[in-house]
Write a protein that holds these residues in place. Sequence first.
Motif, PDB file in Angstrom:
ATOM      1  N   GLU A 110      41.535  28.195  54.427  1.00 31.40           N
ATOM      2  CA  GLU A 110      42.407  29.277  53.947  1.00 31.40           C
ATOM      3  C   GLU A 110      43.882  28.860  53.982  1.00 31.40           C
ATOM      4  O   GLU A 110      44.667  29.246  53.108  1.00 31.40           O
ATOM      5  CB  GLU A 110      42.189  30.562  54.748  1.00 31.40           C
ATOM      6  N   ILE A 113      44.477  26.428  51.046  1.00 30.67           N
ATOM      7  CA  ILE A 113      44.598  27.158  49.777  1.00 30.67           C
ATOM      8  C   ILE A 113      46.010  27.734  49.626  1.00 30.67           C
ATOM      9  O   ILE A 113      46.589  27.709  48.533  1.00 30.67           O
ATOM     10  CB  ILE A 113      43.537  28.273  49.720  1.00 30.67           C
ATOM     11  N   GLU A 114      46.583  28.244  50.712  1.00 30.55           N
ATOM     12  CA  GLU A 114      47.949  28.791  50.652  1.00 30.55           C
ATOM     13  C   GLU A 114      48.946  27.726  50.213  1.00 30.55           C
ATOM     14  O   GLU A 114      49.838  27.988  49.392  1.00 30.55           O
ATOM     15  CB  GLU A 114      48.363  29.343  52.028  1.00 30.55           C
ATOM     16  N   ILE A 116      48.396  25.031  48.429  1.00 26.64           N
ATOM     17  CA  ILE A 116      48.190  24.692  47.011  1.00 26.64           C
ATOM     18  C   ILE A 116      48.742  25.803  46.122  1.00 26.64           C
ATOM     19  O   ILE A 116      49.402  25.542  45.106  1.00 26.64           O
ATOM     20  CB  ILE A 116      46.692  24.452  46.746  1.00 26.64           C
ATOM     21  N   ASP A 117      48.484  27.048  46.510  1.00 27.51           N
ATOM     22  CA  ASP A 117      48.974  28.178  45.714  1.00 27.51           C
ATOM     23  C   ASP A 117      50.501  28.164  45.630  1.00 27.51           C
ATOM     24  O   ASP A 117      51.086  28.432  44.567  1.00 27.51           O
ATOM     25  CB  ASP A 117      48.480  29.486  46.332  1.00 27.51           C
ATOM     26  N   ASN A 118      51.158  27.843  46.731  1.00 27.44           N
ATOM     27  CA  ASN A 118      52.623  27.776  46.725  1.00 27.44           C
ATOM     28  C   ASN A 118      53.125  26.678  45.785  1.00 27.44           C
ATOM     29  O   ASN A 118      54.122  26.861  45.072  1.00 27.44           O
ATOM     30  CB  ASN A 118      53.147  27.521  48.142  1.00 27.44           C
ATOM     31  N   ILE A 120      51.590  25.609  43.143  1.00 28.51           N
ATOM     32  CA  ILE A 120      51.385  26.087  41.770  1.00 28.51           C
ATOM     33  C   ILE A 120      52.563  26.969  41.356  1.00 28.51           C
ATOM     34  O   ILE A 120      53.111  26.835  40.259  1.00 28.51           O
ATOM     35  CB  ILE A 120      50.062  26.865  41.668  1.00 28.51           C
ATOM     36  N   THR A 121      52.964  27.873  42.247  1.00 24.77           N
ATOM     37  CA  THR A 121      54.092  28.763  41.966  1.00 24.77           C
ATOM     38  C   THR A 121      55.374  27.967  41.706  1.00 24.77           C
ATOM     39  O   THR A 121      56.185  28.332  40.856  1.00 24.77           O
ATOM     40  CB  THR A 121      54.308  29.729  43.137  1.00 24.77           C
ATOM     41  N   VAL A 140      41.400  27.962  43.501  1.00 21.74           N
ATOM     42  CA  VAL A 140      42.840  27.700  43.436  1.00 21.74           C
ATOM     43  C   VAL A 140      43.122  26.420  42.647  1.00 21.74           C
ATOM     44  O   VAL A 140      44.156  26.305  41.972  1.00 21.74           O
ATOM     45  CB  VAL A 140      43.461  27.654  44.860  1.00 21.74           C
ATOM     46  N   LYS A 143      42.927  27.355  39.082  1.00 18.82           N
ATOM     47  CA  LYS A 143      44.167  28.057  38.730  1.00 18.82           C
ATOM     48  C   LYS A 143      45.250  27.041  38.356  1.00 18.82           C
ATOM     49  O   LYS A 143      46.004  27.238  37.387  1.00 18.82           O
ATOM     50  CB  LYS A 143      44.622  28.914  39.909  1.00 18.82           C
ATOM     51  N   ALA A 144      45.323  25.956  39.122  1.00 18.67           N
ATOM     52  CA  ALA A 144      46.309  24.908  38.813  1.00 18.67           C
ATOM     53  C   ALA A 144      46.029  24.294  37.441  1.00 18.67           C
ATOM     54  O   ALA A 144      46.948  24.109  36.632  1.00 18.67           O
ATOM     55  CB  ALA A 144      46.274  23.837  39.899  1.00 18.67           C
ATOM     56  N   GLN A 147      47.154  26.273  34.576  1.00 12.12           N
ATOM     57  CA  GLN A 147      48.601  26.288  34.355  1.00 12.12           C
ATOM     58  C   GLN A 147      49.133  24.900  33.980  1.00 12.12           C
ATOM     59  O   GLN A 147      50.332  24.633  34.106  1.00 12.12           O
ATOM     60  CB  GLN A 147      49.303  26.855  35.589  1.00 12.12           C
TER      61      GLN A 147
END
Length: 366
Positions: A110, A113-114, A116-118, A120-121, A140, A143-144, A147
């Motif tokens: 978890e 994943i945070e 990686i998500d950051n 991506i943002t 996730v 998701k990358a 984008q």
Amino acid sequence: MKKALLTRSLSLLALTGLLLAACAAPPPAAQPAAPAQPQPLAESQLPAGWKAGIPKNAPDRKGKKLVIRDVPKLIGIGYFAATTKGMEEAAKELGNIDFKTDAPTEAKIEKQIEFIDNFITQGVDVILFASNDPVAIAPVLRKALDQGIIVVGYDADAQEDARQFFVNQATFEAIGQALIEDMVSQVGEDAEVAIVTSSLTAPNQNRWIEEMKKYASSKYPKLNIVTILPSEEDQQLAFKATQDIMKTYPNVKGVFGLSSVAFPGAADAVKQAGKCGQIAVVGLSTPNQMRPFVKEGCVKSVVLWNPIDLGYAAVYAARAIADGELKPGATSLKAGRLGELKINGSEILLGPPFIFNKDNIDNFDF
């Protein structure tokens, strides 16, 4: 009358001048065409059987600066410090790369994943990852890709469609063969040997055992694997299992330790029994855990791979994807000092396992 004729003559001359000027003027400069945006490959353009992911609407990154972020399982341990070292080396060689490793200090999916998500943002160009959980990390990563971000795995894969390529440190077949060859070189072709594995359901270990048996039966049919015992990722259980093997099978000449804790546990049991040099211990682990046993001669070699090279290859793969040189269907990758690496489907193969021994083990700290 004369005035009217003069006026018409002047007008005619002016018109003629304009026409001549118009004919002599250079054509207007062509407007530069907008750069073509690379389009994702249509399904019909992908090689047959291709299951890996493809970024959507990715910008043209050929030759341009890349922002690469690496998210390993965790940071703060020698193994991933070594992969980062290799990545930094490759980024420096290739140039024009903004590289950084950042990840949680615990191997928790978890948290990974945070991170990686950051990234991506933030709109990075490339995400490198070593997965803590191949299924949980997949959304996730998809998701990358959605984008337009390049996604490359190494060390531990995700679900295949959640990344483009995976740099595989060594095949199961190569590991199995290396382990058998290492053992035979110490105990001979006609000997009883045993295996201490992590657990009887561990997929990696079971695949290695499968390849070991296959290779031994074809090349060394008199090499007899008398038992396989689990250690459940517990070094003390590996120690106890090896003691049981030596007691139950007094003729055993070698013990395989098939995890980073099973190997030192088995080596310690042989050492405590005073049988170093009489019973060979062969297996998979890290240099730091096995260094004492190698230094004192109870273990001659450690089978693994070079994590520095693994990280190095991952950055070369990312650069090649960005430059359009590594596409679905490619069969090789030029990876700097590693030369040309083979590709099987969407897996880039680092090469044969690396063998650590007393001559080189001090060169590695992980």
